[in-house]
Design a protein around this motif. Sequence first.
Motif, mmCIF file in Angstrom:
data_model
loop_
_atom_site.group_PDB
_atom_site.id
_atom_site.type_symbol
_atom_site.label_atom_id
_atom_site.label_comp_id
_atom_site.label_asym_id
_atom_site.label_seq_id
_atom_site.Cartn_x
_atom_site.Cartn_y
_atom_site.Cartn_z
ATOM 1 N N MET A 30 0.836 -1.197 0.000
ATOM 2 C CA MET A 30 0.000 0.000 0.000
ATOM 3 C C MET A 30 0.874 1.251 0.000
ATOM 4 S SD MET A 30 -3.088 0.908 2.663
ATOM 5 C CE MET A 30 -4.565 1.734 2.053
ATOM 6 N N ILE A 31 0.465 2.248 -0.786
ATOM 7 C CA ILE A 31 1.112 3.559 -0.798
ATOM 8 C C ILE A 31 0.166 4.538 -0.132
ATOM 9 C CG2 ILE A 31 2.149 5.370 -2.201
ATOM 10 C CD1 ILE A 31 2.610 3.285 -4.399
ATOM 11 N N GLN A 32 0.645 5.254 0.865
ATOM 12 C CA GLN A 32 -0.225 6.057 1.712
ATOM 13 C C GLN A 32 -0.558 7.429 1.127
ATOM 14 O OE1 GLN A 32 2.398 5.927 5.188
ATOM 15 N NE2 GLN A 32 0.754 4.925 6.328
ATOM 16 N N SER A 33 -1.733 7.911 1.512
ATOM 17 C CA SER A 33 -2.109 9.321 1.391
ATOM 18 C C SER A 33 -2.188 9.861 2.806
ATOM 19 C CB SER A 33 -3.472 9.458 0.694
ATOM 20 O OG SER A 33 -3.920 10.805 0.728
ATOM 21 N N GLU A 34 -1.355 10.873 3.121
ATOM 22 C CA GLU A 34 -1.225 11.272 4.525
ATOM 23 C C GLU A 34 -0.933 12.769 4.667
ATOM 24 O OE1 GLU A 34 0.841 9.385 8.554
ATOM 25 O OE2 GLU A 34 1.458 8.678 6.583
ATOM 26 N N GLY A 35 -1.732 13.582 3.970
ATOM 27 C CA GLY A 35 -1.659 15.013 4.213
ATOM 28 C C GLY A 35 -0.746 15.812 3.314
ATOM 29 N N ALA A 36 -0.077 15.147 2.351
ATOM 30 C CA ALA A 36 0.842 15.869 1.465
ATOM 31 C C ALA A 36 0.732 15.336 0.044
ATOM 32 C CB ALA A 36 2.278 15.747 1.959
ATOM 33 N N GLU A 37 0.790 16.230 -0.912
ATOM 34 C CA GLU A 37 0.787 15.833 -2.318
ATOM 35 C C GLU A 37 2.117 15.152 -2.640
ATOM 36 O OE1 GLU A 37 -0.243 18.052 -6.530
ATOM 37 O OE2 GLU A 37 1.017 19.102 -5.068
ATOM 38 N N ILE A 38 2.024 14.014 -3.351
ATOM 39 C CA ILE A 38 3.218 13.260 -3.693
ATOM 40 C C ILE A 38 2.997 12.575 -5.039
ATOM 41 C CG2 ILE A 38 2.497 11.171 -2.435
ATOM 42 C CD1 ILE A 38 5.472 10.794 -1.650
ATOM 43 N N TYR A 39 4.077 12.457 -5.819
ATOM 44 C CA TYR A 39 4.035 11.809 -7.128
ATOM 45 C C TYR A 39 4.934 10.569 -7.117
ATOM 46 C CZ TYR A 39 2.073 16.240 -8.799
ATOM 47 O OH TYR A 39 1.290 17.350 -8.979
ATOM 48 N N PHE A 40 4.483 9.508 -7.793
ATOM 49 C CA PHE A 40 5.281 8.298 -7.985
ATOM 50 C C PHE A 40 5.357 8.020 -9.482
ATOM 51 C CE2 PHE A 40 3.866 7.936 -3.667
ATOM 52 C CZ PHE A 40 4.910 7.315 -3.000
ATOM 53 N N ARG A 41 6.575 8.091 -10.034
ATOM 54 C CA ARG A 41 6.721 7.817 -11.458
ATOM 55 C C ARG A 41 7.138 6.371 -11.724
ATOM 56 N NH1 ARG A 41 12.203 11.360 -12.886
ATOM 57 N NH2 ARG A 41 13.695 10.101 -11.673
ATOM 58 N N ARG A 42 7.526 5.673 -10.675
ATOM 59 C CA ARG A 42 7.946 4.274 -10.836
ATOM 60 C C ARG A 42 7.539 3.484 -9.605
ATOM 61 N NH1 ARG A 42 14.243 2.090 -11.359
ATOM 62 N NH2 ARG A 42 13.734 -0.120 -11.647
ATOM 63 N N VAL A 43 6.889 2.339 -9.842
ATOM 64 C CA VAL A 43 6.578 1.389 -8.767
ATOM 65 C C VAL A 43 6.781 0.004 -9.375
ATOM 66 C CG1 VAL A 43 4.950 0.647 -6.995
ATOM 67 C CG2 VAL A 43 4.815 2.992 -7.882
ATOM 68 N N ASP A 44 7.980 -0.539 -9.255
ATOM 69 C CA ASP A 44 8.357 -1.803 -9.888
ATOM 70 C C ASP A 44 8.706 -2.843 -8.834
ATOM 71 O OD1 ASP A 44 8.019 -0.825 -12.438
ATOM 72 O OD2 ASP A 44 10.144 -0.386 -12.759
ATOM 73 N N LEU A 45 8.286 -4.064 -9.092
ATOM 74 C CA LEU A 45 8.557 -5.165 -8.174
ATOM 75 C C LEU A 45 9.343 -6.242 -8.915
ATOM 76 C CD1 LEU A 45 6.120 -6.733 -5.617
ATOM 77 C CD2 LEU A 45 7.293 -8.217 -7.240
ATOM 78 N N TYR A 46 10.484 -6.625 -8.348
ATOM 79 C CA TYR A 46 11.336 -7.667 -8.915
ATOM 80 C C TYR A 46 11.272 -8.891 -8.003
ATOM 81 C CZ TYR A 46 13.273 -3.859 -11.706
ATOM 82 O OH TYR A 46 13.417 -2.795 -12.549
ATOM 83 N N PRO A 47 10.700 -10.006 -8.464
ATOM 84 C CA PRO A 47 10.619 -11.203 -7.614
ATOM 85 C C PRO A 47 12.015 -11.726 -7.262
ATOM 86 C CG PRO A 47 9.151 -11.378 -9.507
ATOM 87 C CD PRO A 47 10.036 -10.192 -9.763
ATOM 88 N N LEU A 48 12.152 -12.172 -6.022
ATOM 89 C CA LEU A 48 13.370 -12.820 -5.546
ATOM 90 C C LEU A 48 13.138 -14.333 -5.500
ATOM 91 C CD1 LEU A 48 14.369 -10.449 -2.601
ATOM 92 C CD2 LEU A 48 15.196 -10.409 -4.964
ATOM 93 N N PRO A 49 14.191 -15.132 -5.333
ATOM 94 C CA PRO A 49 14.000 -16.580 -5.209
ATOM 95 C C PRO A 49 12.976 -16.905 -4.115
ATOM 96 C CG PRO A 49 16.328 -16.082 -5.456
ATOM 97 C CD PRO A 49 15.629 -14.760 -5.329
ATOM 98 N N GLY A 50 12.057 -17.803 -4.445
ATOM 99 C CA GLY A 50 10.997 -18.160 -3.510
ATOM 100 C C GLY A 50 9.790 -17.251 -3.573
ATOM 101 N N ALA A 51 9.787 -16.305 -4.535
ATOM 102 C CA ALA A 51 8.690 -15.345 -4.627
ATOM 103 C C ALA A 51 7.388 -16.043 -4.971
ATOM 104 C CB ALA A 51 9.010 -14.302 -5.697
ATOM 105 N N ARG A 52 6.315 -15.551 -4.342
ATOM 106 C CA ARG A 52 4.958 -16.007 -4.668
ATOM 107 C C ARG A 52 4.033 -14.813 -4.656
ATOM 108 N NH1 ARG A 52 3.501 -20.972 -0.801
ATOM 109 N NH2 ARG A 52 4.656 -19.718 0.714
ATOM 110 N N ARG A 53 2.969 -14.934 -5.428
ATOM 111 C CA ARG A 53 1.944 -13.900 -5.437
ATOM 112 C C ARG A 53 0.573 -14.568 -5.449
ATOM 113 N NH1 ARG A 53 3.038 -11.148 -11.296
ATOM 114 N NH2 ARG A 53 1.057 -10.060 -10.829
ATOM 115 N N ARG A 54 -0.385 -13.884 -4.812
ATOM 116 C CA ARG A 54 -1.726 -14.472 -4.685
ATOM 117 C C ARG A 54 -2.751 -13.432 -5.093
ATOM 118 N NH1 ARG A 54 1.392 -16.084 -0.452
ATOM 119 N NH2 ARG A 54 1.411 -18.283 0.134
#
Length: 274
Positions: A250-274
């Motif tokens: 989760m990326i929070q909204s907490e009282g300040a304007e913020i920009y995210f230009r990149r949100v990338d996830l690289y799986p590591l050994p043993g990675a799982r997703r559901r």
Amino acid sequence: MPALLVGLLLASPVYAQAPDVVHLFNGKDLSTFTTWLVDDHREDPDRVFTVVDAIDGAPAIRISGQKYGGIATREEFESYHLVVEFRWGAVTWAPRKALARDSGILVHCQGPDGNTKPDFNGPWMRSIESQIIEGGVGDFILVAGSDASGARLAPEMTATVSPDRLGQFRFDPQGAPRLFTNGQRINWSGRDVDRGSAPIGFRGVADVEGHGAEWTRLEVIVEPERITNIVNGHVVNVGTRPSLTRGRIMIQSEGAEIYFRRVDLYPLPGARRR
């Protein structure tokens, strides 16, 4: 693979284009996320969460900060290297209008939406936070919450720390191990001891994050027995033996304007997703 080696690999162009990368932000929309706001829940009448066509020349997620909540991945993940690039906007909101700009990345989010309040109308979920706040990027916070039955649960994590002159604990590789839980904070290694209730625009003497409208790269390496925070290439915090090992992000909204230009996830050994 050791966490530091993973960090070095991710800095290389070849690894940055790894075929198994999960682009949590696809550059177009928020389809990989759900939204959550106090009172509004899955609705967003004030457009707190949007995608802008270009901020500094590239698409970005814009979080206005007007209301407390966040965007959370639809899937759960474990064993990964998360890379985000963010910068602050100009707008802040009460009750933090004059205080340091604040946000954060919550990993291992578990339980129903809004479970940080017993009535499930809280802003977040039980999780471990990699803090994004002026002067404190890379702090850890152990965020307690409730399960579906209403039972209160608090995550735990150990870190080697040393106390500063005010009695707060910050990460120190040569320090003593200490268990943290239930809302407690593990400050990053260079956190300014005099930060206190920092004003907007605060800059600590040893800060490594970008300042003002500069972009900051935050990496969170999530392994079963360790979570590592890296800010602009500097390892600033390491927690071990986390009681949570998988969950939504989760990326929070907490009282300040913020920009995210990149949100990338690289799986590591043993990675799982559901």
